[in-house]
Design a protein around this motif. Structure first.
Motif, PDB file in Angstrom:
ATOM      1  N   UNK A   1      -0.226  -6.023  11.244  1.00 20.94           N
ATOM      2  CA  UNK A   1       1.090  -5.525  10.836  1.00 20.94           C
ATOM      3  C   UNK A   1       1.055  -4.062  10.383  1.00 20.94           C
TER       4      UNK A   1
ATOM      5  N   UNK B   1      13.258   2.380  -3.829  1.00 20.21           N
ATOM      6  CA  UNK B   1      14.432   1.638  -3.369  1.00 20.21           C
ATOM      7  C   UNK B   1      15.696   2.495  -3.431  1.00 20.21           C
TER       8      UNK B   1
ATOM      9  N   UNK C   1       3.991  -1.932  11.454  1.00 16.30           N
ATOM     10  CA  UNK C   1       5.238  -2.414  10.843  1.00 16.30           C
ATOM     11  C   UNK C   1       5.284  -2.061   9.357  1.00 16.30           C
TER      12      UNK C   1
ATOM     13  N   UNK D   1       3.408  -8.527   4.607  1.00 13.91           N
ATOM     14  CA  UNK D   1       2.776  -7.977   5.812  1.00 13.91           C
ATOM     15  C   UNK D   1       1.312  -8.405   5.877  1.00 13.91           C
TER      16      UNK D   1
ATOM     17  N   UNK E   1       1.812   1.179  -5.276  1.00 13.86           N
ATOM     18  CA  UNK E   1       2.968   1.178  -4.381  1.00 13.86           C
ATOM     19  C   UNK E   1       2.600   0.617  -3.011  1.00 13.86           C
TER      20      UNK E   1
ATOM     21  N   UNK F   1      15.488  -0.533   9.315  1.00  7.35           N
ATOM     22  CA  UNK F   1      15.020  -0.838   7.954  1.00  7.35           C
ATOM     23  C   UNK F   1      13.856   0.059   7.575  1.00  7.35           C
ATOM     24  N   UNK F   2      13.985   0.712   6.462  1.00  2.00           N
ATOM     25  CA  UNK F   2      12.839   1.358   5.806  1.00  2.00           C
ATOM     26  C   UNK F   2      13.197   1.510   4.343  1.00  2.00           C
ATOM     27  N   UNK F   3      12.193   1.668   3.512  1.00  5.00           N
ATOM     28  CA  UNK F   3      12.470   1.668   2.091  1.00  5.00           C
ATOM     29  C   UNK F   3      13.343   2.854   1.686  1.00  5.00           C
ATOM     30  N   UNK F   4      14.445   2.565   1.045  1.00  2.86           N
ATOM     31  CA  UNK F   4      15.361   3.608   0.591  1.00  2.86           C
ATOM     32  C   UNK F   4      16.476   3.898   1.580  1.00  2.86           C
ATOM     33  N   UNK F   5      16.462   3.238   2.740  1.00  2.00           N
ATOM     34  CA  UNK F   5      17.450   3.539   3.785  1.00  2.00           C
ATOM     35  C   UNK F   5      18.883   3.327   3.290  1.00  2.00           C
ATOM     36  N   UNK F   6      19.074   2.209   2.598  1.00  2.02           N
ATOM     37  CA  UNK F   6      20.423   1.872   2.167  1.00  2.02           C
ATOM     38  C   UNK F   6      20.966   2.972   1.253  1.00  2.02           C
TER      39      UNK F   6
ATOM     40  N   UNK G   1       2.600  -3.129  -3.373  1.00  7.49           N
ATOM     41  CA  UNK G   1       3.933  -3.747  -3.395  1.00  7.49           C
ATOM     42  C   UNK G   1       4.570  -3.679  -2.010  1.00  7.49           C
ATOM     43  N   UNK G   2       4.332  -2.584  -1.304  1.00 13.83           N
ATOM     44  CA  UNK G   2       4.891  -2.456   0.042  1.00 13.83           C
ATOM     45  C   UNK G   2       4.254  -3.437   1.014  1.00 13.83           C
TER      46      UNK G   2
ATOM     47  N   UNK H   1       8.062   0.430   7.672  1.00  9.19           N
ATOM     48  CA  UNK H   1       8.949   0.022   6.579  1.00  9.19           C
ATOM     49  C   UNK H   1       8.816   0.951   5.386  1.00  9.19           C
TER      50      UNK H   1
ATOM     51  N   UNK I   1       3.576  -6.551   0.515  1.00 12.36           N
ATOM     52  CA  UNK I   1       4.026  -7.944   0.367  1.00 12.36           C
ATOM     53  C   UNK I   1       4.791  -8.376   1.614  1.00 12.36           C
TER      54      UNK I   1
END
Lengths: 392, 520
Positions: free
Chosen positions: A69, A98, A72, A135, A127, A278-283, A130-131, A76, A133
């Motif tokens: 992974x 986030x 991937x 995968x 970090x 999807x990637x961290x902080x995208x939203x 945590x990222x 992410x 998790x």
């Protein structure tokens, strides 16, 4: 206990660095003893711009990321599309928390199908964990297992070719090529933090001193010199590279809310791929793109020759920002400052004022220096990108 | 391809309540429930031909009465078989303690204890009323300037102010200590202390000396502010609550599909797009409300890799342990508890002679073992509700604390011993009961997890501890039912205010979704 386990740490090149560090100006880089300067900051800087400079970047945090992974996982974590990164290629990356706030920047090296190396400015062990998790990846901190040198400047390719790295001139920017060195792998990437033609060499620590010796032997005729962090700082400002912890507060270190910055606010929007689902902080970044950023990162050309360190930036009488990095840039012959400007100020070409304070013999003087927003870095030579690399 | 305005994952009581309120605003709502019956932990199961028990939750003492009214649950079949039951602390010498909401009685109870109990309840009820107010709306965020949240906070602050200086100081002192110390400073009788402290540890991974036990006690006491002066029993078993909620929901236009397990919550970009069922069927909706516990919602249904990394971290840090098992007995004859008449035997019977007994029982589970002498909360439910067992025969349902999620070697090795220990213990208080057992059923925390989908077998989905309540339930950033995934909401016990068949989590979640309107 290994002597390297004791603070301060020493890099695998320390015996050679120590011998070359004539003025004993030592600094602390992530717990490692590293020279701020070897003999003269300006001369070291000019070695980078005119001949070849060598920088020991072994303290750079290095993480090996492997497993099915791995791609991937990186995709992410990072704002860029990491699936596009080919084997033996390097990508400059940033990553966010986030809330879409910058945590750090770094480089990702794709070493094989499911093998990557991430170089980061700050320690990222937690970090990364945590990222990871969810995968199937293995992450190993290999900071101490890889010795690294940056070999930068117009004669760097000639130097390395003279050392026996045949065909190096064919390497495109961000390419990686592996060579044999005394039975070990010497990995060479066309990367660097100076904005010039340059390479970074990666090798096992046991071969570090030999590498240094052979490099300086080969580089003699090309006027090779070591350079420290002060000279590097001038070079990176001249070429427009931001530094984590200096030009932005890393979100994970933040105490006061609102002091962190997003990649869009740091002029790093080109690294953010909203096409990715999807990637961290995208939203959060999507929301920022819709509603607008709070700040704009600008490169300023400041009148006069007083570096605008820590200056306030004014629009008329109104304070609209402040400087995070500044230097008189000798090659470009301009007085450059990086600044955070409140929106909507700081558009290209806008005239602003830098409020500079400087001291001469205990006497402080205030200068209101006109400055203007540039559309890019002041130093960006063709040789930086040219392939095959031009021999000097 | 079918479209709904809202899909609710899980038809537990909170999911059904949420569905009811959403459907009333005209939304098309689909509830997907993995089990064959609605209600989740509000369940009735047959353990032996003709013998039915409340298979998970056995007492109703927290269900918010406004829900019964607003959803007209009585019209849809909800009936109480018994209300305001006393709690009886069993003593092996037959000198039991009889506890009701406003008095305590028993041969060994001193006059001082009787008076102290009234004072204690008056004070505790003041605190419970504070919680009651805060539970009726979403948990306030502390940092954002929002009027809804400010009003909730102001109510809380004002409520505390109105307690008066002495009671407010005492609340600040008590909430952080443990129920053991509070009992020690309040009462003399060991049995009485144990009986009250047991309410502070029920369903939790805690003993009387654990922190958070005072909060747990107050949480349960909120039920008294609702008018539950003791435990109550639903006619037909707790499953009847699930059935009535489902019937009300259907009347409101909700579609309920039973036996359809959601395998995945699907996400496109930052937004949920629908669900995929176990059999591969995909159903689309822009709003998904998860009644599943927060851990399984994010870890199993959405996948940690598909959410923000910081949130994934918080999800994995949710404390969700349980030490609670259920024991069900089908009995050939009425049990005979020493010193109790048949009316008394239908009350809530507790085996917990003193607080050290409970604490020792908890010790075992800390080290992955089950208690050799557990604390037990017994409901001989057929005494209050003849529909549960054939005439003249009975069912007994018991909450047994403590049992680990899984002991060394697995439950297969230990299940029979633990069940036998617990039955032997009940036999000491009800001689002859062993011989009348037609069959028994033990549900360990692991069983409760696999049957009802509660991670860890934890009743409240997320342990009820001060660091995991209010604006920190289930974790900061997800405390107002919405989370950092657009269109995804939580409505289960793992959200504010919590579990225990209170139902407000489901109602508050619906309120939040309706309030957000087109931005939901």
């Amino acid at each position: 206990m290994n002597e390297n386990d004791v603070m301060m740490l020493k890099t695998p090149f320390h015996s050679r660095v120590e011998a070359a560090c004539e003025i004993n100006l030592w600094g602390n880089w992530m717990g490692y003893t590293t020279p701020d300067a070897y003999f003269d900051v300006e001369l070291e800087y000019f070695a980078v711009r005119s001949t070849t400079g060598v920088f020991d970047l072994s303290p750079m945090n290095k993480y090996r990321i492997s497993g099915p992974d791995a791609a991937h996982f990186l995709d992410r974590m990072m704002t860029r599309n990491m699936h596009k990164l080919a084997i033996d290629r390097v990508a400059y990356v940033v990553w966010c928390n986030d809330a879409g706030q910058l945590m750090d920047d770094g480089t990702v090296f794709r070493l094989a199908e499911n093998e990557y190396r991430l170089c980061s400015y700050a320690k990222a062990n937690d970090w990364l964990y945590w990222c990871s998790l969810g995968f199937d990846v293995t992450i190993t901190d290999e900071t101490a297992e890889v010795a690294a040198l940056a070999v930068q400047g117009p004669t760097s390719c000639s130097t390395l070719t003279a050392m026996g790295l045949e065909g190096l001139e064919e390497l495109k920017p961000f390419d990686i090529r592996n060579y044999r060195f005394d039975g070990e792998i010497l990995s060479v990437s066309r990367t660097g933090f100076t904005g010039d033609l340059g390479y970074e060499l990666w090798i096992t620590p046991s071969k570090a001193e030999d590498l240094w010796d052979r490099l300086f032997e080969a580089g003699k005729q090309f006027l090779i010199k070591p350079f420290g962090s002060h000279a590097l700082d001038i070079a990176r400002i001249e070429t427009g590279f931001v530094q984590a912890g200096v030009d932005f507060v890393m979100a994970q270190d933040l105490i006061r809310p609102g002091r962190s910055r997003s990649p869009l606010e740091m002029g790093l929007g080109w690294l953010v791929d909203f096409e990715k689902t999807h990637f961290n902080g995208r939203r959060a970044l999507l929301k920022e793109r819709e509603t607008g950023s709070r700040y704009r990162f600008v490169i300023l050309d400041v009148d006069g020759n007083k570096p605008a360190d820590h200056s306030f930036i004014l629009k008329g009488d109104k304070q609209v920002g402040n400087v995070t990095s500044a230097a008189w840039c000798p090659t470009a012959k301009s007085n450059v400052a990086f600044a955070q400007i409140e929106m909507p100020y700081g558009e290209f070409g806008e005239e602003l004022t830098a409020e500079i304070y400087y001291e001469r013999e205990l006497h402080w003087t205030r200068v209101l220096a006109p400055c203007r927003v540039l559309d890019g870095p002041v130093f960006n030579p063709g040789r930086r990108r040219q392939t095959p690399a031009v021999a000097f | 391809m079918t479209n709904y305005d809202v899909i609710i994952v899980g038809g537990g009581h909170n999911g059904l309540i949420c569905a009811n309120f959403l459907a009333k605003t005209g939304k098309s709502v689909l509830v997907l429930e993995a089990r064959e019956a609605p209600g989740g932990c509000a369940a009735t199961n047959e353990i032996h031909p003709g013998f039915n028990v409340s298979a998970c939750a056995q007492w109703l003492d927290l269900l918010n009465p406004s829900l019964i009214q607003e959803l007209k649950l009585e019209k849809y079949g909800l009936q109480f078989a018994a209300k305001n039951l006393k709690t009886i602390g069993l003593n092996s010498d037959g000198n039991h303690v009889f506890l009701s909401h406003d008095s305590v009685d028993g041969k060994n109870i001193s006059d001082e204890d009787k008076t102290s109990y009234i004072d204690f309840k008056v004070k505790m009820l003041k605190y419970a009323k504070l919680l009651k107010k805060v539970f009726e709306s979403r948990a306030p965020k502390l940092v954002e300037h929002n009027w809804t949240d400010r009003i909730t906070l102001a109510k809380l602050a004002l409520g505390m102010k109105f307690l008066g200086k002495e009671d407010m100081n005492d609340l600040m002192r008590l909430i952080l200590i443990n129920i053991y110390d509070v009992m020690e400073e309040s009462f003399e009788n060991q049995n009485l202390k144990a009986l009250i402290s047991f309410d502070g540890v029920m369903g939790g991974y805690m003993g009387p000396r654990s922190p958070n036990t005072v909060f747990n006690f107050l949480y349960k006491l909120v039920g008294e502010t609702y008018g539950y002066y003791g435990s109550s029993q639903i006619k037909g078993g707790m499953g009847a609550l699930g059935e009535s909620l489902a019937a009300a929901a259907k009347d409101a236009g909700v579609e309920i599909r039973l036996g359809d397990r959601v395998a995945r919550i699907n996400k496109t970009g930052s937004r949920v797009s629908g669900v995929t069922l176990d059999d591969g069927e995909v159903i689309y909706s822009a709003i998904i409300v998860s009644n599943a516990d927060p851990f399984s919602t994010f870890n199993n249904l959405l996948g940690l890799r598909n959410i923000e990394a910081g949130m994934a971290r918080r999800v994995t840090q949710i404390r969700r342990k349980s030490g609670t098992a259920k024991l069900h007995l089908a009995l050939d004859t009425a049990p005979n508890f020493l010193g109790l008449d048949s009316e008394q035997m239908g009350q809530r019977l507790v085996i917990a002679p003193d607080m050290n007994y409970i604490e020792r029982a908890f010790n075992s589970v800390k080290y992955g073992e089950y208690s050799p002498t557990p604390a037990i909360d017994i409901s001989v439910s057929s005494l209050n509700d003849e529909t549960l067992a054939p005439s003249g025969k009975h069912v007994l349902s018991a909450i047994v604390q403590y049992a680990p999620y899984e002991p060394d070697g697995g439950w297969d090795v230990h299940r029979d011993i633990f069940a036998k220990n617990s039955i032997d213990l009940i036999e000491q208080y009800a001689p002859g009961i062993k011989d009348s057992i037609l069959s028994h059923q033990l549900l360990t925390p692991k069983d409760l997890e696999s049957i009802y989908g509660m991670t860890g077998g934890q009743w409240h989905h997320v342990e009820m501890t001060l660091d995991q309540v209010l604006m920190m339930r289930p974790f900061p950033g997800a405390s107002q039912y919405g989370v950092d995934v657009d269109g995804l909401y939580l409505c289960g016990a793992g959200t504010h205010p919590g579990g225990g068949l209170m139902g407000l989590a489901g109602k508050n979640a619906a309120t939040e979704i309706i309030k957000r309107g087109s931005e939901a």
